[in-house]
Scaffold this motif. Structure first.
Motif, mmCIF file in Angstrom:
data_model
loop_
_atom_site.group_PDB
_atom_site.id
_atom_site.type_symbol
_atom_site.label_atom_id
_atom_site.label_comp_id
_atom_site.label_asym_id
_atom_site.label_seq_id
_atom_site.Cartn_x
_atom_site.Cartn_y
_atom_site.Cartn_z
ATOM 1 N N UNK A 133 36.183 32.580 36.171
ATOM 2 C CA UNK A 133 35.263 31.796 36.572
ATOM 3 C C UNK A 133 33.911 32.772 37.198
ATOM 4 N N UNK A 185 27.816 26.715 31.172
ATOM 5 C CA UNK A 185 28.766 25.745 31.338
ATOM 6 C C UNK A 185 28.186 24.326 31.988
ATOM 7 N N UNK A 198 30.184 21.422 31.895
ATOM 8 C CA UNK A 198 31.551 21.499 31.883
ATOM 9 C C UNK A 198 31.998 20.878 32.841
ATOM 10 N N UNK A 199 31.413 20.170 33.596
ATOM 11 C CA UNK A 199 31.964 19.623 34.842
ATOM 12 C C UNK A 199 32.070 17.877 34.657
ATOM 13 N N UNK A 224 37.643 29.607 30.065
ATOM 14 C CA UNK A 224 38.037 28.498 30.959
ATOM 15 C C UNK A 224 39.311 27.772 30.358
ATOM 16 N N UNK A 225 39.566 27.787 29.361
ATOM 17 C CA UNK A 225 40.850 26.974 28.809
ATOM 18 C C UNK A 225 41.943 27.967 28.166
ATOM 19 N N UNK A 226 41.924 29.448 28.796
ATOM 20 C CA UNK A 226 42.619 30.280 28.565
ATOM 21 C C UNK A 226 43.739 30.302 29.792
ATOM 22 N N UNK A 227 44.737 31.278 29.547
ATOM 23 C CA UNK A 227 45.751 31.209 30.526
ATOM 24 C C UNK A 227 45.318 31.743 32.172
ATOM 25 N N UNK A 228 44.273 32.705 31.717
ATOM 26 C CA UNK A 228 43.669 33.607 32.995
ATOM 27 C C UNK A 228 42.279 33.163 32.953
ATOM 28 N N UNK A 229 41.855 31.920 33.245
ATOM 29 C CA UNK A 229 40.293 31.795 33.272
ATOM 30 C C UNK A 229 39.491 32.824 34.345
ATOM 31 N N UNK A 273 30.968 29.771 34.557
ATOM 32 C CA UNK A 273 31.427 28.624 35.138
ATOM 33 C C UNK A 273 30.400 27.930 35.840
ATOM 34 N N UNK A 274 29.581 28.738 36.382
ATOM 35 C CA UNK A 274 28.469 28.034 37.351
ATOM 36 C C UNK A 274 27.369 27.187 36.564
#
Lengths: 423, 209
Positions: free
Chosen positions: B101, B166, B169-170, B94-99, B106-107
């Motif tokens: 999800x 995650x 993560x929100x 998620x903090x990479x160049x191509x996250x 992510x959910x």
């Protein structure tokens, strides 16, 4: 880069030569010139002799065939299927502020469904005194309001987050429309059911297979939200939720649930798919921002733009566009001709309502040199539309939704226009 | 016309049926919803499990069902086919160049997965799965994300306790604190920066892509 062109009047000879070359359209001042003249004027045309079409030749009118290309379009490789995809409003070819329904952007999650008025039901349930079911006819008996609002997808411009991707304002900014809605304040329907004191949220969903449910704080629901059944004076179109959709002024389009079938009054959000896995904003550190409902101030120059190149050479030029804010009315729009180095205040004309599109104009005399056109909206809260670099600095390179960054159009000496970013 | 003439007639008479006074309402419009009607539409499921029906489903049952009903778009291992959504993988991106999800990366809540599958999947054939089938599919998606082992059985009772990677993560929209003050300064009008150059050109040049 180029300096902003100064107003400079073209020579009279250039002006007349230009007018003759394009077959007029421009009224030349006295004295008149001797000679033949434009046959469109000097000869009687068919349309001035014979009869035209009778009334109701077209019972519901369509645009002139010559305007065939002023249509919404999609990007075929953007989605796997047109039933879960956006289409884009042709803003480059529209004027004023109201978006005609027939070319207004669509976004479906499970296709646009056919739902008749007789089959329509709206349920209010949850933390209410009496769960209710309304028919379409019931809705028409509540006091109603008529207001103009924009509906902008949170993903409008999302594909442009990392840099210029598509070459047209239709694609960079076309996931929105602006209509005059007529409907019942949701507040009245909720009050009809009787709201429990413990209520804090509502959850709204549509009748289609996606249901597209979203949670909305009760304060907003009791504020300016409409249960709308008319747009621009006529019934909603199927693709916009016929017969009834939700209008959530200033907030992202995904909340504007189409084919609205249920409003559940709750003490907590559902945390549904569309408000967690989608429509949340990834930040640079890997966290994500949720419940980012409001659409921040934004603007677009609709012409000139890549699909609307400059075709007229030097001299008078109308630069025009649209500005809007989900947090109130637009108070000012500035336009830059040199990529944001110097700005001029544009003339606001039309719209200017809260949470609605506002039309702006900047009338210049083009010197024929390249320009880097930008527009920058300021809303009544004092918020100023940021640059794309500023947004990326705040949210990282991989964010997506809520891209309200300043757009740059490179107007070349040839009149062609390209989507670029500048230093 | 309707397959249920009695119901159709009832609908036509709806306004009259609604004449039953509704105390709360100022207008006396609408009619009271029945318990069956509410049960039919009130399907949403909350993170704490409210709204879940009784039932259970295993990873193994889910694997079989997933292959039949879901894999055409989401892949046999929930890895996604083409541009269709990837449901598995992506953790740590998620903090990479191509996250990426996915459900696993992510959910934040498992209830969301159950709710969405129950009401909106399979795509084009929504609301046809039984509760047990939905539990099984959700169990298989957890398994595809290496979050449970293959013996796992998901139930109404244990679903709210499944912690998604995650879940923390929100953050709630903080633009008013983080962004608006800095972006609400009177804007510069003249000589705002050095002469500018084009730094990026458009990727897709076609005017109608």
């Amino acid at each position: 880069m180029t300096k902003p062109p100064k107003p400079n009047s073209p020579s009279r000879r250039q002006f007349l030569a230009g007018a003759a070359a394009v077959g007029a359209g421009t009224v030349t001042p006295n004295p008149s010139r001797a000679g033949a003249g434009d046959p469109l004027i000097t000869e009687v045309q068919d349309w001035a002799r014979a009869l035209g079409d009778g009334v109701v030749t077209t019972p519901y009118g369509l645009p002139e065939p010559a305007e065939f290309d002023v249509v919404r379009r999609n990007i075929s490789n953007l989605s796997n299927t047109t039933t879960s995809s956006p289409s884009f409003t042709p803003f480059h070819a529209l004027e004023g502020t109201i978006t005609p329904q027939g070319c207004a952007f669509e976004r479906h999650h499970s296709g646009a469904i056919e739902l008749s008025k007789p089959d329509y039901r709206l349920m209010i349930n949850g933390l209410v005194d009496t769960p209710l079911v309304f028919s379409y006819g019931d809705l028409e008996r509540f006091p109603r309001e008529t207001r103009v609002h924009f509906c902008e997808c949170a993903g409008n411009g999302a594909m442009e987050w990392r840099g210029p991707r598509f070459n047209g304002v239709q694609y960079t900014h076309g996931m929105m429309h602006n209509m005059e809605y007529t409907g019942v304040p949701l507040r009245l329907l909720l009050q009809e059911a009787g709201i429990d004191p413990s209520a804090k949220w509502i959850y709204v969903e549509g009748a289609d297979a996606s249901s597209n449910g979203r949670s909305i704080p009760l304060d907003k629901a009791l504020g300016d939200v409409l249960v709308a059944f008319k747009a621009n004076g006529e019934a909603l179109r199927r693709e916009h939720g016929y017969p009834v959709r939700l209008v959530v002024p200033g907030w992202e389009g995904n909340l504007w649930v189409k084919w609205l079938r249920r409003v559940e009054v709750r003490d907590s959000p559902v945390e549904a798919r569309e408000e967690t896995s989608k429509y949340s904003d990834l930040l640079g550190d890997g966290r994500a921002r949720k419940w980012s409902w409001a659409m921040d101030a934004k603007s677009m120059i609709t012409a000139p733009s890549p699909q609307m190149p400059v075709g007229h050479g030097t001299g008078p030029m109308v630069i025009t566009g649209l500005a809007w804010s989900g947090r109130g009315a637009i108070s000012k729009v500035d336009v830059s001709l040199d990529g944001g180095r110097n700005w001029q205040q544009a003339r606001l004309a039309g719209g200017c309502d809260s949470k609605a599109l506002t039309r702006f104009y900047l009338d210049i005399r083009w010197d024929g040199q390249e320009m880097l056109l930008q527009s920058r909206a300021t809303d009544e809260t004092g918020y100023v539309q940021p640059s794309k670099d500023a947004l990326r600095a705040l949210r990282g390179e991989s964010s997506f939704y809520h891209n309200n960054g300043i757009q740059t159009w490179w107007v070349q000496a040839s009149g062609e226009v390209e989507n670029v970013e500048v230093s | 016309m309707s397959k249920f003439p009695d119901l159709a007639r009832a609908a036509l008479l709806g306004v009259m049926i609604a004449a039953t006074p509704v105390d709360a309402g100022e207008f006396g419009l609408g009619r009271a919803a029945t318990s069956d009607e509410i049960a039919a539409w009130n399907l949403d499921v909350s993170p704490d499990g409210r709204g879940l029906p009784a039932g259970a489903g295993s990873v193994l049952d889910g694997e079989e069902l997933f292959a039949d009903a879901c894999a055409a778009c989401h892949g046999d291992f929930a890895e996604g086919v083409g541009n269709w959504p990837k449901l598995a993988g992506g953790q740590g991106t998620l903090d990479q160049e191509r996250p990426q999800k996915t459900v696993g990366s992510y959910w934040p809540y498992l209830s969301t997965v159950w709710d969405y599958i129950n009401r909106s999947m399979p795509y084009g054939d929504a609301q046809t799965l039984t509760p047990d089938e939905v539990y099984a599919l959700v169990a298989y998606i957890l398994y595809s994300n290496d979050l449970v082992d293959e013996e796992f059985v998901l139930t109404r009772e244990n679903l709210p306790g499944v912690e998604m990677p995650n879940r923390d993560g929100f953050i709630v929209d903080d633009r008013a604190q983080v962004e608006y003050p800095g972006l609400s300064q009177a804007p510069c009008m003249d000589d705002c920066k050095e002469p500018v150059a084009i730094t990026k050109h458009v990727v897709v040049r076609a005017l109608n892509p």
